[in-house]
Each structure stands twice: as C-alpha cells, then as structure tokens.
Design an enzyme around this catalytic site. Sequence first.
Site, PDB file in Angstrom:
ATOM      1  N   CYS A 179      59.243  54.140  12.898  1.00 30.80           N
ATOM      2  CA  CYS A 179      59.159  55.588  13.106  1.00 30.80           C
ATOM      3  C   CYS A 179      60.043  56.069  14.251  1.00 30.80           C
ATOM      4  O   CYS A 179      60.497  57.219  14.239  1.00 30.80           O
ATOM      5  CB  CYS A 179      57.715  56.025  13.290  1.00 30.80           C
ATOM      6  N   ASP A 180      60.326  55.226  15.238  1.00 25.00           N
ATOM      7  CA  ASP A 180      61.218  55.608  16.338  1.00 25.00           C
ATOM      8  C   ASP A 180      62.568  56.110  15.810  1.00 25.00           C
ATOM      9  O   ASP A 180      63.204  56.981  16.413  1.00 25.00           O
ATOM     10  CB  ASP A 180      61.512  54.421  17.263  1.00 25.00           C
ATOM     11  N   ALA A 181      63.001  55.523  14.697  1.00 26.61           N
ATOM     12  CA  ALA A 181      64.317  55.850  14.147  1.00 26.61           C
ATOM     13  C   ALA A 181      64.438  57.322  13.788  1.00 26.61           C
ATOM     14  O   ALA A 181      65.551  57.869  13.750  1.00 26.61           O
ATOM     15  CB  ALA A 181      64.589  54.990  12.914  1.00 26.61           C
TER      16      ALA A 181
END
Length: 388
Positions: A179-181
């Site tokens: 999800c950081d992406a």
Amino acid sequence: MKKDKYFYHIGLLISVLSFLCLSACSNLNTEKNTPNADSVTETANRVADWQLAHMGTFDYVRTFQDHTEYSHGWIQGALFVGLDRWANTTHSERYQRAVVAKGEMNRWRPGEKTWHADDQVIAFSYASVAERTNDLSLLQPTQNAFQEILANRATNSLAYASDPTHQGEATCQRRWCWCDALFMAPPVWAAIGKLTGDPAYLDYVDEEYQATVDYLFDQEENLFYRDGRFLTQRNKNGKKIFWSRGNGWVFAGLPLLLEQIPQDDPRRRKYEMLFQRMAAKLITLQQPSGFWPSSLLDSTEFNVPETSGTGFMTFGLAWGINNGLLPREQYLPAVNDGWRGLASAVDDSGKLGWVQQVGASPEKILPDDTQLYGVGALLLAASEIIKL
C-alpha cells in the site's frame, strides 16, 4: 388546557434555542482551538531547518541508515514531497532553493530501480519544480523510465513473495503490491501526465491503482492491508493488522493524486469516494492524545505516540476540509488534535520524535526516534493547516 399548551411551546422553544446555542458554542470552541497560522509556521520551519541541517550524516536514525542516505530513494523522496509543498505554500525561496538543489544533485533522475515505486517518489518534487519554472526538460529522465515501463507492462501477481534477483524486494514490486506504493508512484505518474498532456500516464495509474485497491482494501474496515502477507494475519490480540503509516501513505497520496486529475474526468469520483471512506474510518481511530496508534485497530499493542502516520492523516483530513470533500465541523476537531499531537513531539531544537522506523507493520517506537519521511508528513500537514 391553553395554559399547558402555552408552557409546552415555551419549553420546546427554550430547548431548541438551547440546542442551537450549544451547537454554535461548540463550533466556536472548535474554531478557537484551530492552531494559529503563525505558531504552525514557526513549528514547521523549525522542523524543516533541523532536518536540512542534518542531511550530511544520519547517525541519529536508529535503523536503515544506508537506506536513509540514498539521495534518490523513498525516504528522502517523501521528505522532499513535504518540503516542496511547504515551500510553495509559504512562498519560501529558501526552501524552494533546497528542493531545486536536491534535483540538481540527483541530475533530475529517479532511483536506480526505475521500475520500483520507492525509486519514483523523488520525481514528484521534480515535477513541482518543472511546473513552477516552466521547464519540462527536468522531467525527461523520469519520462524515459516511465516510457520503458509502459512498453513492457508487468503482469505478475500482486501476491507478495521474495525476489531472488533483488535482495530485500518482492517479485510483485514491479507493480503496486504494497500500500505504501500508492503514495510513492501514482501522484508522480499523474503529475507528469498532466504537465505533458499525455493521457497514457493517468490511464496506467487508473488501471494499476484499481488492481491494488481490489487486492489490499478491506471493504468492511475501509482500511488497507500493507501487503498480501497481512490479509489473513492477526496480531497477538487477535486483531486484523492495519498499519498506521501504511494507511497514512495511501490517505496522503490520494490528495496528491487528485490534484493532478482534471475535475471533469469521470474517474476522479472513485478516488474521492475512497478518500471519504478512509477519512470516516480514520477519525474513529484517533486517540485522545491526537495521535493515531501504530496498529490502527489495537491501540493497546504499542500504546505510545506515532508521528509519521499521524502527520499523513492530519494532512489528508485538512486537505479534505480545504477542498470541500470533508465537512469542516465534523473533521476539524481531528485536525486540531492531530496537529497538537505532532507539535508536542517536536523538541526545542526542531527535531521531530516518535517516528516509527522503517518497517512494514506496527512496531515499537521510542521518544527519540526520527526519520525524514516523518518530517515530510509534518510539513504536508502544516501546509494545509495554515490554509484553515
């Protein structure tokens, strides 16, 4: 009987007036508690100055010092996303020069792993400089990398598995499988598409972003799992694991993405709705201290402040109010409390503490823990709060 009716209506009128008075007083108190723009500016400048003065060595970072010193990487990239926005919001030529100096030092190139979202986020500040100076040549190295990706679209699964050819990476990270992406890459792609007028960039964002939502977004909790390894994991207390900073990355990335999407684009509404769903959930998880816990559904697991997730969430909520997506009266108290928490974690020198170190899940945090992305998050928050 008439007398009874008279007193009934008088009592009803008094009740209504009392309710309206209490509501008005409550709103006035909320507005009164909104941080003063001068105090926000002073705090944010102190934090920015401390960080810029400590870019030579990173011995004050408890873990991943080698990753921190990588000039093109995501840790510094997230800092410069925040610094650039703060510079442009406050019209600070000094901070704008610092952003330009970073781009020049990097020769306006993304990271070495051009296919990896973490090595793309630094280019968001390049795009901002290119727009401000009307010099699109600064985007060329990033455009070249993105054209290569478009010509060789990855089709691998989003399931998280170690990549034997790249130590510490996963095979799925040629796509946005963590999800950081969603903070690191989509705003960059969309910004370059906006500046160049090439629709292929936003088309790519829309397809890949939706794939990540389909895989990692929990429709019941309205939160994102960090990656596929956490879909069925539970913590020691039997709770689903939703990482504060991981969801902060997504929530802060949505405003940066939405600012690049035309108002009349029919795809825009689904991102707004995702943002609103997350916002409604997040305000229920904020602690009385103003911080969000490292483990969002289990504040007892690490019952200490955490500033990086809190900074990103405070930014997102303030942006939502400023852009008409979130009702001010409902969300302003959370913004006020979030900033109060962040400001309390800044020491007299300007060092921001209580930043969870590099990781992928909720972990222990120490009072002196700091990191560049935490500073970036605070500066993003400050940039929207002074507009309130």
